[in-house]
Design a protein around this motif. Sequence first.
Motif, short mmCIF file in Angstrom:
data_model
loop_
_atom_site.label_atom_id
_atom_site.label_comp_id
_atom_site.label_asym_id
_atom_site.label_seq_id
_atom_site.Cartn_x
_atom_site.Cartn_y
_atom_site.Cartn_z
N GLN A 151 -9.27 -0.50 2.28
CA GLN A 151 -9.25 -1.54 1.89
C GLN A 151 -10.28 -1.55 1.56
N GLU A 186 -6.82 6.33 12.08
CA GLU A 186 -7.71 4.35 12.46
C GLU A 186 -8.56 4.63 13.85
N GLU A 235 -8.79 4.21 7.33
CA GLU A 235 -9.78 3.24 7.37
C GLU A 235 -11.12 3.82 7.99
N ARG A 259 -2.43 -3.37 0.54
CA ARG A 259 -2.29 -4.33 1.49
C ARG A 259 -1.65 -4.04 2.36
N ASN A 260 -2.18 -4.89 3.41
CA ASN A 260 -1.87 -4.84 4.82
C ASN A 260 -0.19 -4.88 4.66
N GLY A 261 -0.02 -3.01 5.77
CA GLY A 261 1.69 -3.14 5.34
C GLY A 261 2.29 -2.96 4.48
N ALA A 262 0.87 -2.73 3.46
CA ALA A 262 1.89 -1.63 2.13
C ALA A 262 2.63 0.16 2.20
N GLY A 263 1.74 0.92 3.56
CA GLY A 263 2.29 1.65 4.14
C GLY A 263 1.85 2.96 3.82
N LYS A 264 0.29 3.02 3.98
CA LYS A 264 -0.13 3.99 3.45
C LYS A 264 -0.61 4.84 4.92
N THR A 265 -0.27 3.76 5.81
CA THR A 265 -1.12 4.78 7.10
C THR A 265 0.47 5.34 7.66
N THR A 266 1.58 5.10 7.01
CA THR A 266 2.52 5.62 7.13
C THR A 266 2.76 6.71 5.91
N ILE A 296 10.71 2.65 5.51
CA ILE A 296 8.95 1.55 4.94
C ILE A 296 9.26 2.27 3.67
N TYR A 309 10.91 4.39 10.00
CA TYR A 309 10.99 4.41 11.65
C TYR A 309 11.70 3.60 12.15
P1 ATP Z 1 -2.54 -1.80 7.48
O1 ATP Z 1 -3.52 -1.22 6.63
O2 ATP Z 1 -2.16 -2.78 8.16
O3 ATP Z 1 -1.78 -0.40 8.81
P2 ATP Z 1 -0.55 -0.54 5.97
O4 ATP Z 1 -0.71 0.13 4.52
O5 ATP Z 1 -1.13 1.68 6.57
O6 ATP Z 1 -1.12 -0.84 6.31
P3 ATP Z 1 1.55 0.85 8.01
O7 ATP Z 1 0.61 0.72 8.75
O8 ATP Z 1 2.23 2.00 7.04
O9 ATP Z 1 0.95 -0.10 6.51
O10 ATP Z 1 2.84 0.05 7.74
C1 ATP Z 1 3.94 -0.31 7.07
C2 ATP Z 1 5.47 -0.73 7.95
O11 ATP Z 1 5.74 -0.55 8.61
C3 ATP Z 1 5.24 -1.74 8.10
O12 ATP Z 1 5.70 -3.17 7.94
C4 ATP Z 1 4.43 -1.69 9.76
O13 ATP Z 1 5.08 -3.20 9.82
C5 ATP Z 1 5.60 -1.04 9.78
N1 ATP Z 1 5.57 0.20 10.49
C6 ATP Z 1 4.32 0.66 10.70
N2 ATP Z 1 3.93 1.53 11.88
C7 ATP Z 1 5.53 1.09 12.46
C8 ATP Z 1 6.31 2.00 13.97
N3 ATP Z 1 5.55 2.59 14.97
N4 ATP Z 1 7.23 1.56 13.98
C9 ATP Z 1 7.52 0.09 13.45
N5 ATP Z 1 7.25 0.38 12.36
C10 ATP Z 1 5.72 0.63 11.91
#
Ligand code: ATP
Length: 231
Positions: A189, A83, A157, A35-42, A16, A11
């Motif tokens: 989660q 989500e 999720e 965990r939150n922020g691990a990168g799953k959604t990305t 990421i 991003y």
């Molecule tokens: P969650 O359950 O919190 O969604 P996740 O494993 O799905 O966790 P992601 O949402 O993929 O994690 O986020 C991974 C990293 O990318 C995090 O550090 C988040 O802050 C960052 N991030 C997510 N979306 C953006 C964005 N649009 N711009 C910048 N950074 C982002």
Amino acid sequence: MLEIHGLNAWYGESHILHGVDFEVREGEVVTLLGRNGAGKTTTMKSIMGLVPRRAGHVKFRGAEMIGLMPNQIARAGIAICPEERGIFGSLSVTENLMLPPIVAPGGMGIDEIYTLFPNLKERARTAHGTRLSGGEQQMLAIARILRTGAKMLLLDEPTEGLAPVIVQQIGRTIREIKKRGFTVLLVEQNFHFAATVADRHYVMEHGKIVDMIPNHLLESSMDKLHEYLGV
Ligand code: ATP
């Protein structure tokens, strides 16, 4: 069906995903845990082409998806249920179902949708999106992507914030979808829920896959999982 090798995503300047590798075979339900922020959604968004900069390989049925636009990826047969669910609050249940982003051949008809989701049928004409419960909205969001004709479903999720009885319903729906031959990649989660629907689980940490656990070994891997997930 879906093979991911060396997937990187950014991003802006934030790097990421750092070389994500995993695969989902046809007909499987596979989860991404972490965990939150691990990168799953990305990871889900990168598969769908919704992250501005990505590199590596996302092969779907042998064809490279990196470099394609989200609408081209949708036409190839992948659909995402984000989500935030993407329901139109001012439209009725049926109207929401009439407006899927893309209907490819093989998209489920409205009657079949209502057989699979009897609760939605009851609410078909009366309820507008905003009047649906969280569980009904989630069902509607899943139903919408079944309309698209996609055979590979990315669910981010789906149980978040829902009561246990609704979580069980979502579980039944996912098992039914699997029986009908769909392939599902699920971000979760709640690994107790994940255990009731999935064949295998991948664990993500800091933008990488660090483990793969077959579902029959999930119970005996609880200590390890608690450590990964920090719970
Ligand atoms: P969650 O359950 O919190 O969604 P996740 O494993 O799905 O966790 P992601 O949402 O993929 O994690 O986020 C991974 C990293 O990318 C995090 O550090 C988040 O802050 C960052 N991030 C997510 N979306 C953006 C964005 N649009 N711009 C910048 N950074 C982002």
